[in-house]
Design a protein around this motif. Structure first.
Motif, PDB file in Angstrom:
ATOM      1  N   LYS A  64       0.862  -1.182   0.000  1.00 29.40           N
ATOM      2  CA  LYS A  64       0.000   0.000   0.000  1.00 29.40           C
ATOM      3  C   LYS A  64       0.893   1.225   0.000  1.00 29.40           C
ATOM      4  O   LYS A  64       1.784   1.357   0.842  1.00 29.40           O
ATOM      5  N   VAL A  65       0.642   2.127  -0.944  1.00 31.15           N
ATOM      6  CA  VAL A  65       1.377   3.384  -1.047  1.00 31.15           C
ATOM      7  C   VAL A  65       0.413   4.494  -0.657  1.00 31.15           C
ATOM      8  O   VAL A  65      -0.644   4.656  -1.278  1.00 31.15           O
ATOM      9  N   LEU A  66       0.767   5.235   0.384  1.00 33.68           N
ATOM     10  CA  LEU A  66      -0.099   6.313   0.847  1.00 33.68           C
ATOM     11  C   LEU A  66      -0.047   7.504  -0.097  1.00 33.68           C
ATOM     12  O   LEU A  66       0.997   7.765  -0.700  1.00 33.68           O
ATOM     13  N   PRO A  67      -1.147   8.252  -0.182  1.00 33.16           N
ATOM     14  CA  PRO A  67      -1.106   9.500  -0.965  1.00 33.16           C
ATOM     15  C   PRO A  67      -0.065  10.440  -0.353  1.00 33.16           C
ATOM     16  O   PRO A  67       0.154  10.441   0.871  1.00 33.16           O
ATOM     17  N   GLU A  68       0.562  11.236  -1.175  1.00 34.31           N
ATOM     18  CA  GLU A  68       1.626  12.121  -0.713  1.00 34.31           C
ATOM     19  C   GLU A  68       1.155  13.043   0.413  1.00 34.31           C
ATOM     20  O   GLU A  68       1.870  13.250   1.392  1.00 34.31           O
ATOM     21  N   ALA A  69      -0.053  13.579   0.291  1.00 35.02           N
ATOM     22  CA  ALA A  69      -0.571  14.483   1.325  1.00 35.02           C
ATOM     23  C   ALA A  69      -0.694  13.768   2.662  1.00 35.02           C
ATOM     24  O   ALA A  69      -0.374  14.335   3.716  1.00 35.02           O
ATOM     25  N   MET A  70      -1.133  12.511   2.647  1.00 36.04           N
ATOM     26  CA  MET A  70      -1.274  11.750   3.881  1.00 36.04           C
ATOM     27  C   MET A  70       0.093  11.425   4.473  1.00 36.04           C
ATOM     28  O   MET A  70       0.286  11.478   5.685  1.00 36.04           O
ATOM     29  N   ALA A  71       1.042  11.092   3.629  1.00 37.82           N
ATOM     30  CA  ALA A  71       2.381  10.742   4.100  1.00 37.82           C
ATOM     31  C   ALA A  71       3.077  11.937   4.745  1.00 37.82           C
ATOM     32  O   ALA A  71       3.960  11.756   5.588  1.00 37.82           O
ATOM     33  N   LYS A  72       2.674  13.151   4.379  1.00 36.59           N
ATOM     34  CA  LYS A  72       3.273  14.359   4.958  1.00 36.59           C
ATOM     35  C   LYS A  72       2.492  14.889   6.156  1.00 36.59           C
ATOM     36  O   LYS A  72       2.942  15.803   6.826  1.00 36.59           O
ATOM     37  N   ASP A  73       1.315  14.332   6.420  1.00 38.80           N
ATOM     38  CA  ASP A  73       0.467  14.769   7.528  1.00 38.80           C
ATOM     39  C   ASP A  73       0.772  13.906   8.748  1.00 38.80           C
ATOM     40  O   ASP A  73       0.473  12.711   8.774  1.00 38.80           O
ATOM     41  N   ALA A  74       1.366  14.500   9.772  1.00 38.08           N
ATOM     42  CA  ALA A  74       1.807  13.748  10.949  1.00 38.08           C
ATOM     43  C   ALA A  74       0.648  13.017  11.628  1.00 38.08           C
ATOM     44  O   ALA A  74       0.806  11.880  12.073  1.00 38.08           O
ATOM     45  N   HIS A  75      -0.522  13.634  11.715  1.00 39.03           N
ATOM     46  CA  HIS A  75      -1.665  12.999  12.366  1.00 39.03           C
ATOM     47  C   HIS A  75      -2.179  11.811  11.547  1.00 39.03           C
ATOM     48  O   HIS A  75      -2.466  10.748  12.099  1.00 39.03           O
ATOM     49  N   ALA A  76      -2.297  11.997  10.241  1.00 42.90           N
ATOM     50  CA  ALA A  76      -2.771  10.905   9.368  1.00 42.90           C
ATOM     51  C   ALA A  76      -1.777   9.753   9.371  1.00 42.90           C
ATOM     52  O   ALA A  76      -2.168   8.583   9.407  1.00 42.90           O
ATOM     53  N   LEU A  77      -0.515  10.064   9.340  1.00 39.36           N
ATOM     54  CA  LEU A  77       0.516   9.028   9.344  1.00 39.36           C
ATOM     55  C   LEU A  77       0.514   8.263  10.672  1.00 39.36           C
ATOM     56  O   LEU A  77       0.611   7.035  10.682  1.00 39.36           O
ATOM     57  N   ALA A  78       0.338   8.974  11.777  1.00 37.65           N
ATOM     58  CA  ALA A  78       0.268   8.309  13.087  1.00 37.65           C
ATOM     59  C   ALA A  78      -0.951   7.393  13.154  1.00 37.65           C
ATOM     60  O   ALA A  78      -0.869   6.286  13.691  1.00 37.65           O
ATOM     61  N   ARG A  79      -2.096   7.834  12.609  1.00 37.28           N
ATOM     62  CA  ARG A  79      -3.301   7.001  12.602  1.00 37.28           C
ATOM     63  C   ARG A  79      -3.061   5.739  11.775  1.00 37.28           C
ATOM     64  O   ARG A  79      -3.399   4.630  12.184  1.00 37.28           O
ATOM     65  N   PHE A  80      -2.435   5.883  10.613  1.00 34.58           N
ATOM     66  CA  PHE A  80      -2.130   4.734   9.760  1.00 34.58           C
ATOM     67  C   PHE A  80      -1.200   3.756  10.489  1.00 34.58           C
ATOM     68  O   PHE A  80      -1.414   2.546  10.475  1.00 34.58           O
ATOM     69  N   PHE A  90       3.988  -7.743   6.857  1.00 33.69           N
ATOM     70  CA  PHE A  90       5.379  -8.181   6.823  1.00 33.69           C
ATOM     71  C   PHE A  90       6.345  -7.035   7.094  1.00 33.69           C
ATOM     72  O   PHE A  90       7.440  -7.241   7.587  1.00 33.69           O
ATOM     73  N   ASP A  91       5.940  -5.803   6.723  1.00 38.87           N
ATOM     74  CA  ASP A  91       6.885  -4.705   6.768  1.00 38.87           C
ATOM     75  C   ASP A  91       6.122  -3.391   6.779  1.00 38.87           C
ATOM     76  O   ASP A  91       4.999  -3.317   6.273  1.00 38.87           O
ATOM     77  N   ILE A  92       6.712  -2.372   7.341  1.00 36.32           N
ATOM     78  CA  ILE A  92       6.196  -1.009   7.266  1.00 36.32           C
ATOM     79  C   ILE A  92       7.404  -0.090   7.229  1.00 36.32           C
ATOM     80  O   ILE A  92       8.424  -0.381   7.855  1.00 36.32           O
ATOM     81  N   GLY A  93       7.313   0.959   6.448  1.00 36.36           N
ATOM     82  CA  GLY A  93       8.434   1.886   6.386  1.00 36.36           C
ATOM     83  C   GLY A  93       8.288   2.871   5.264  1.00 36.36           C
ATOM     84  O   GLY A  93       7.261   2.937   4.595  1.00 36.36           O
TER      85      GLY A  93
END
Length: 88
Positions: free
Chosen positions: A41-57, A76-79
């Motif tokens: 899964k590749v997050l949308p760029e806006a979500m990847a830059k949003d600290a709150h959205a990234l923490a929720r994910f 298997f992996d996250i990063g």
């Protein structure tokens, strides 16, 4: 970010796009280290830059990783990975 087949995200070679939704795009890929197919899964760029959205994910990933059932995916992996293409 849209990813093209043949691109690499770390050790994962992207094979095909499987689908997309509000939380990002999902790709079929090949883990070259363990020789198995995976979904990425590749997050949308806006979500990847949003600290709150990234923490929720990341919290959601931890919850799913703690579950064990045949009808639930295995994490298997996250990063964070940079997209690259192999040299010709």
């Amino acid at each position: 970010m849209s990813v093209s087949p043949g691109a690499f995200l770390g050790p994962y070679e992207v094979l095909a796009k499987l689908g997309a939704g509000g939380m990002g795009e999902v790709y079929r890929a090949r883990d070259r280290r363990l020789e198995r197919d995976v979904a990425i899964k590749v997050l949308p760029e806006a979500m990847a830059k949003d600290a709150h959205a990234l923490a929720r994910f990341q919290r959601e990933v931890k919850v799913v990783a703690a579950l064990s059932h045949p009808n639930i995916l295995v994490i298997f992996d996250i990063g964070t990975q940079h997209l690259h293409f192999p040299r010709s």
